[in-house]
Design a protein around this motif. Structure first.
Motif, short mmCIF file in Angstrom:
data_model
loop_
_atom_site.label_atom_id
_atom_site.label_comp_id
_atom_site.label_asym_id
_atom_site.label_seq_id
_atom_site.Cartn_x
_atom_site.Cartn_y
_atom_site.Cartn_z
N ILE A 139 0.85 -1.20 0.00
CA ILE A 139 0.00 0.00 0.00
C ILE A 139 0.88 1.24 0.00
CG2 ILE A 139 -1.60 1.35 1.42
CD1 ILE A 139 -2.87 -1.33 2.26
N VAL A 140 1.89 1.25 0.84
CA VAL A 140 2.82 2.40 0.89
C VAL A 140 3.53 2.57 -0.45
CG1 VAL A 140 4.86 3.37 2.00
CG2 VAL A 140 3.14 2.18 3.38
N GLY A 141 3.87 1.43 -1.08
CA GLY A 141 4.62 1.48 -2.34
C GLY A 141 3.77 1.64 -3.58
N GLU B 162 4.19 6.25 -9.37
CA GLU B 162 3.75 7.45 -8.66
C GLU B 162 4.37 7.52 -7.27
OE1 GLU B 162 -0.38 9.70 -7.28
OE2 GLU B 162 -0.46 8.03 -8.72
N ALA B 163 4.50 6.36 -6.61
CA ALA B 163 5.16 6.33 -5.31
C ALA B 163 6.61 6.79 -5.43
CB ALA B 163 5.09 4.93 -4.71
N ALA B 164 7.28 6.34 -6.49
CA ALA B 164 8.67 6.73 -6.71
C ALA B 164 8.80 8.23 -6.91
CB ALA B 164 9.24 5.97 -7.90
N ARG B 165 7.84 8.82 -7.62
CA ARG B 165 7.88 10.27 -7.83
C ARG B 165 7.73 11.02 -6.52
NH1 ARG B 165 5.07 8.83 -12.65
NH2 ARG B 165 3.03 9.14 -11.68
N ARG B 166 7.08 10.39 -5.52
CA ARG B 166 6.93 11.03 -4.22
C ARG B 166 8.06 10.64 -3.26
NH1 ARG B 166 1.89 13.05 -2.79
NH2 ARG B 166 3.01 13.69 -0.90
N GLY B 167 9.08 9.96 -3.79
CA GLY B 167 10.25 9.66 -2.97
C GLY B 167 10.17 8.38 -2.18
N THR C 163 12.45 2.16 -16.87
CA THR C 163 11.27 3.01 -17.11
C THR C 163 11.59 4.50 -17.06
OG1 THR C 163 10.72 2.97 -14.75
CG2 THR C 163 9.75 1.26 -16.14
N LYS C 164 12.86 4.84 -16.84
CA LYS C 164 13.19 6.26 -16.72
C LYS C 164 14.61 6.54 -17.23
CE LYS C 164 14.34 5.56 -11.79
NZ LYS C 164 14.09 4.11 -11.80
N VAL D 247 20.16 4.67 -5.22
CA VAL D 247 20.80 5.68 -6.07
C VAL D 247 19.81 6.76 -6.48
CG1 VAL D 247 20.40 4.67 -8.36
CG2 VAL D 247 22.53 5.92 -7.89
N ALA D 248 18.51 6.47 -6.40
CA ALA D 248 17.49 7.48 -6.74
C ALA D 248 17.29 8.49 -5.62
CB ALA D 248 16.17 6.78 -7.05
N GLU D 249 18.00 8.31 -4.49
CA GLU D 249 17.94 9.21 -3.34
C GLU D 249 16.50 9.40 -2.85
OE1 GLU D 249 19.94 12.76 -4.50
OE2 GLU D 249 21.92 11.82 -4.47
N PRO D 250 15.83 8.30 -2.49
CA PRO D 250 14.44 8.41 -2.02
C PRO D 250 14.37 9.01 -0.63
CG PRO D 250 15.22 6.18 -1.72
CD PRO D 250 16.31 6.91 -2.44
N GLY D 251 13.21 9.51 -0.28
CA GLY D 251 13.01 10.00 1.08
C GLY D 251 12.78 8.85 2.05
N LEU D 252 12.20 7.74 1.53
CA LEU D 252 11.95 6.55 2.34
C LEU D 252 12.17 5.33 1.47
CD1 LEU D 252 9.32 5.81 4.99
CD2 LEU D 252 9.40 4.29 3.02
N ILE D 253 12.87 4.35 2.01
CA ILE D 253 13.12 3.11 1.29
C ILE D 253 12.60 1.94 2.13
CG2 ILE D 253 15.49 2.95 2.16
CD1 ILE D 253 16.25 1.64 -0.51
#
Length: 507
Positions: free
Chosen positions: A50-52, A76-81, A104-105, A158-164
């Motif tokens: 759900i979070v992802g 969309e989750a990835a775009r939000r970090g 995909t990017k 490497v995408a520097e997410p806010g949460l992993i």
């Protein structure tokens, strides 16, 4: 006051009208490691999906950095970090490392053209994060399972997410690779990244986490500081009862009658001159480092790989030239280490998966229809014995089950063949302590009824707890054997690393 990096408010979700997440409220602070634990089927993976963005909640709200968050997809989750490293890897083996990282990017030049140079440079940064010694152009098929796991983690970091979210990230890693992962987690949190660490290895959860959240039967039953969470209490919270015994007691003992005999088995590039005997009622363990040849030996015994020399004898008959199907008919069963790739039809229900290897037992003749009532009765009985949690044996796809319950389905299908030799390759990988006990209990009960068990595991305590004898493999050779009276963790590890620490049968 700074809002949490992630906040869940009254999240609920159901599969086939069966609740799997029930009114869960939880938060993760910036730079925090939150350990998430629970038995298989407790609802951990559903909550993280759900979070992802893989699933949407039936009820409740999510917030990221104080802003409403309702992702409709992982992209969309990835775009939000939010980055999610799943327990089951999502890599294309026939593509390069760079292609997998940027599938995909892909970086673009002038917003139009694929920028492969930029992709390679950023891929090198990802590889450096986990100290992977490969070129970005290397095909993923050349990487070991552990290296693929590290690549998935590096791809997310490497995408520097806010949460992993890391879901069972060490299941395929060596101890050295695990240390590198732990250092990466420390580096990420020091820079403000939050981590949700989902694992059944409770010692790791306690060592890494700032807080530990415990789930049971879809409920969040406790959240506390890791320093205030003794492992015994965590287990009690997970299973709802005290859990003082990890391994069941044995009723039987090994006999002197061999069920499996290997004599000088060789296969070029896989194993070399392996001789081994498994007796009826005996549990023999195989230990070794990744790449030592343990899984390859199991596949040779099962007929999935071809031996160049030597003999394989099963129940007194030479089966070296027979097919895998003939070996199954002769009493062999193999629980593979890759349950999703080799062990299950993920889009089919439990009853179909469990019945496949032994359909003949429910049909009077080869052309007669299957006696469905008897089939349902027998599958239901084995599912109850193994305590498989599913909303429906006949309707719910195996894909909807937790990892531990999927593993129980694999075990169930082979138990229904009534094997005389059961090979277990990493039988409790990604399985919680309660489900581990069920696997051990089932395997040892089969041994007590006279079957031979060959257990392959990277978890030495597991082999020490359930085996009568342990063989150690290194570089494709069986280099040492230890009887139960001589079990010594340091000596067994030494044999695996090529260091003879005790006198005895070490080659």
């Amino acid at each position: 006051m700074t809002p949490p990096r992630l906040e869940l408010r009254s999240i609920s979700h159901s599969f086939f009208n069966v609740p799997v997440n029930k009114d869960i409220s939880l938060s993760v602070a910036a730079g925090e490691v939150l350990g998430l634990v629970g038995e298989n089927g407790a609802g951990k993976s559903t909550l993280m999906n759900i979070v992802g963005g893989v699933l949407q909640p039936t009820e409740g709200e999510l917030f990221v950095d104080g802003e409403p968050y309702a992702p409709s997809s992982p992209a969309e989750a990835a775009r939000r970090g939010i980055a999610h490293v799943h327990q089951e890897l999502n890599l294309f083996a026939n593509l390069s490392i760079a292609d997998n990282i940027f599938l995909t990017k892909y970086p673009r030049r002038a917003g139009i053209f694929t920028d492969r140079r930029a992709a390679r440079e950023r891929s090198r940064r990802a590889l450096d994060l986990m100290a992977l010694p490969f070129s970005p152009d290397t095909r993923v098929e050349r990487l070991s399972p552990g290296q693929r796991q590290m690549l998935e983690i590096a791809k997310a970091a490497v995408a520097e997410p806010g949460l992993i979210i890391l879901d069972e990230p060490t299941t395929s890693l060596t101890s050295r690779e695990t240390e590198r992962l732990f250092q990466l987690i420390a580096d990420l949190t020091a820079s403000g990244t939050s981590v949700v660490y989902v694992s059944h290895i409770l010692e790791d959860v306690k060592a890494l986490s700032d807080r530990v959240a415990v789930m049971r039967d879809g409920n969040l039953v406790d959240v506390r500081a890791a320093s205030d969470a003794p492992i015994g209490e965590i287990i009690t919270l997970m299973v709802g009862r005290r859990f003082d015994q990890r391994f069941p007691d044995r009723d039987g003992a090994p006999t002197s009658e061999p069920v499996l005999t290997l004599d000088g088995v060789c296969a070029t590039g896989l194993v070399d001159d392996v001789s081994l005997t498994v007796h009826r009622g005996e549990v023999v363990g195989l230990f070794g480092l990744m790449g030592a040849g343990r899984t390859e030996l199991a596949r040779i015994i099962a007929g999935l790989e071809t031996a160049d020399a030597g003999t394989i004898t099963l129940n007194g008959a030479d089966v070296g030239s027979t097919s895998p199907r003939q070996r199954i008919a002769a009493g062999l069963a193999l629980v593979t280490e890759d349950r999703r790739g080799d062990g299950l039809l993920m889009d089919f229900p439990v009853i179909t998966n469990a019945a496949l290897p032994s359909l003949g037992r429910w049909s009077r003749h080869s052309v007669a229809p299957v006696q469905r009532r008897r089939l349902r009765r027998d599958v239901t009985a084995i599912a109850e014995e193994l305590r498989i949690k599913t909303s429906s044996l006949r309707e719910a796809p195996v894909r909807s089950l937790s990892g531990g319950n999927q593993q129980k389905v694999v075990l169930a299908k082979w138990l229904l063949t009534e094997p005389s030799l059961l090979i277990l390759d990493e039988p409790t990988r990604g399985v919680d302590v309660g489900a581990q006990f069920e696997v051990y209990r089932t395997a040892l009960a089969l041994a007590d009824r006279g079957a031979g068990i060959l257990a392959i595991s990277s978890e030495l305590p597991e082999l020490l707890g359930m085996c009568d004898r342990i063989g150690v493999m290194r570089q494709g050779r069986l280099v040492a054997e230890f009887a139960k009276a001589d079990f010594d963790s340091r000596a067994i590890l030494g044999a695996a690393f090529g260091e003879a620490l005790v006198p005895g049968k070490v080659g």
